[in-house]
Design a protein around this motif. Structure first.
Motif, PDB file in Angstrom:
ATOM      1  N   UNK A  16       8.925 -16.505 -10.751  1.00 13.28           N
ATOM      2  CA  UNK A  16       9.107 -15.303 -11.573  1.00 13.28           C
ATOM      3  C   UNK A  16       8.753 -14.010 -10.849  1.00 13.28           C
ATOM      4  N   UNK A  17       8.415 -14.086  -9.579  1.00 14.40           N
ATOM      5  CA  UNK A  17       7.971 -12.903  -8.840  1.00 14.40           C
ATOM      6  C   UNK A  17       8.966 -11.755  -8.910  1.00 14.40           C
ATOM      7  N   UNK A  77       3.490  -8.758  -7.692  1.00 15.88           N
ATOM      8  CA  UNK A  77       2.981  -8.757  -6.326  1.00 15.88           C
ATOM      9  C   UNK A  77       2.000  -9.914  -6.217  1.00 15.88           C
ATOM     10  N   UNK A  78       2.257 -10.805  -5.284  1.00 17.19           N
ATOM     11  CA  UNK A  78       1.436 -12.001  -5.115  1.00 17.19           C
ATOM     12  C   UNK A  78       0.385 -11.721  -4.047  1.00 17.19           C
ATOM     13  N   UNK A  79      -0.867 -12.117  -4.327  1.00 11.96           N
ATOM     14  CA  UNK A  79      -1.931 -11.819  -3.364  1.00 11.96           C
ATOM     15  C   UNK A  79      -1.777 -12.666  -2.094  1.00 11.96           C
ATOM     16  N   UNK A  80      -2.374 -12.200  -1.007  1.00 13.23           N
ATOM     17  CA  UNK A  80      -2.204 -12.832   0.309  1.00 13.23           C
ATOM     18  C   UNK A  80      -2.698 -14.267   0.345  1.00 13.23           C
ATOM     19  N   UNK A  81      -3.825 -14.546  -0.276  1.00 17.00           N
ATOM     20  CA  UNK A  81      -4.370 -15.908  -0.262  1.00 17.00           C
ATOM     21  C   UNK A  81      -3.412 -16.878  -0.950  1.00 17.00           C
ATOM     22  N   UNK A  82      -2.825 -16.447  -2.058  1.00 25.17           N
ATOM     23  CA  UNK A  82      -1.870 -17.294  -2.770  1.00 25.17           C
ATOM     24  C   UNK A  82      -0.621 -17.505  -1.926  1.00 25.17           C
ATOM     25  N   UNK A  83      -0.150 -16.461  -1.263  1.00 24.15           N
ATOM     26  CA  UNK A  83       1.035 -16.597  -0.402  1.00 24.15           C
ATOM     27  C   UNK A  83       0.796 -17.604   0.712  1.00 24.15           C
ATOM     28  N   UNK A 134       1.030  -7.218 -11.596  1.00 25.19           N
ATOM     29  CA  UNK A 134       2.264  -6.440 -11.672  1.00 25.19           C
ATOM     30  C   UNK A 134       2.369  -5.586 -10.409  1.00 25.19           C
ATOM     31  N   UNK A 135       3.551  -5.539  -9.822  1.00 28.28           N
ATOM     32  CA  UNK A 135       3.762  -4.821  -8.562  1.00 28.28           C
ATOM     33  C   UNK A 135       3.314  -3.366  -8.670  1.00 28.28           C
ATOM     34  N   UNK A 136       3.691  -2.701  -9.738  1.00 24.86           N
ATOM     35  CA  UNK A 136       3.361  -1.286  -9.871  1.00 24.86           C
ATOM     36  C   UNK A 136       1.853  -1.080 -10.030  1.00 24.86           C
ATOM     37  N   UNK A 137       1.189  -1.997 -10.709  1.00 22.43           N
ATOM     38  CA  UNK A 137      -0.272  -1.916 -10.820  1.00 22.43           C
ATOM     39  C   UNK A 137      -0.900  -1.974  -9.434  1.00 22.43           C
ATOM     40  N   UNK A 138      -0.414  -2.872  -8.594  1.00 22.91           N
ATOM     41  CA  UNK A 138      -0.938  -3.000  -7.230  1.00 22.91           C
ATOM     42  C   UNK A 138      -0.699  -1.728  -6.423  1.00 22.91           C
ATOM     43  N   UNK A 160       8.939   5.623 -10.948  1.00 28.07           N
ATOM     44  CA  UNK A 160       8.898   4.231 -11.413  1.00 28.07           C
ATOM     45  C   UNK A 160       9.452   4.109 -12.828  1.00 28.07           C
ATOM     46  N   UNK A 161       9.160   5.090 -13.690  1.00 29.23           N
ATOM     47  CA  UNK A 161       9.703   5.075 -15.048  1.00 29.23           C
ATOM     48  C   UNK A 161      11.216   5.249 -15.036  1.00 29.23           C
TER      49      UNK A 161
END
Length: 192
Positions: A38-39, A45-51, A108-112, A159-160
């Motif tokens: 679902x990315x 945005x997936x964190x580096x450790x998870x990737x 969420x990508x935008x949150x990151x 972004x909006x």
């Protein structure tokens, strides 16, 4: 409002254990496949450790036919749940719930993006943005703070606009999509 995450959690929990699958590998497949599946559609945005862990898991799945079948089934069920939510007009709620349930792996990508930019600006800029967008108490900006403030405000507007264009292109609810962007923005601002 029907909560699609509950249906998604039930659907994935109904999978019968795959015969003789490595338990640790099976747990990783069940955790990571939905997040990566679902990315793009949920703008995660997936964190580096998870990737990194996901890459290792994929290598292990290649050599385990049972885990490979499970990965395919989990991906299929994840996509099916998303499509049902999207077609039922609940895309934003589904993605919001999914991100909340999987916050240890992704956000969420935008949150990151906002969190990254907010770490580079003064506290008064952060408070001014929080006031003007998220409704927190007002703050006075110095002359030096106006440029970073304007940059972050422009980033939100861009972004909006992107969310509005995507919603119109895909036939989604424009108000929900732009509100979700503002909510992601405020979530990042309030964590500071």
């Amino acid at each position: 409002m029907k909560r699609w995450l509950a249906a998604f959690a039930i659907a994935t929990s109904l999978f019968a254990p795959v015969a003789h699958a490595n338990d640790a590998l099976e747990a990783k497949v069940r955790a990571y496949i939905p997040v990566f599946s679902l990315a793009k559609v949920c703008d995660i945005t997936i964190n580096d450790a998870t990737s990194d862990d996901h890459r290792d898991m994929l290598e292990a799945v290649k050599s385990d036919p049972n885990a490979d079948k499970l990965a395919y089934r989990v991906h299929y069920e994840t996509q099916t749940a998303y499509i049902k939510a999207r077609d039922g007009g609940q895309r934003v709620a589904f993605c919001k719930d999914f991100i909340a349930a999987n916050s240890q792996y992704a956000k969420a990508r935008f949150t990151a993006v906002v969190e990254n930019h907010m770490s580079d600006v003064s506290t008064s800029v952060q408070k001014a943005i929080a006031h003007n967008v998220c409704g927190t108490p007002p703050v006075k900006l110095s002359k030096a703070d106006w440029k970073p403030y304007a940059f972050i405000k422009k980033m939100l507007q861009t972004e909006q606009k992107l969310a509005k264009d995507n919603a119109e292109t895909n036939g989604w609810n424009v108000t929900e999509e732009t509100a979700a962007v503002t909510e992601q923005f405020c979530a990042a601002v309030k964590t500071r």
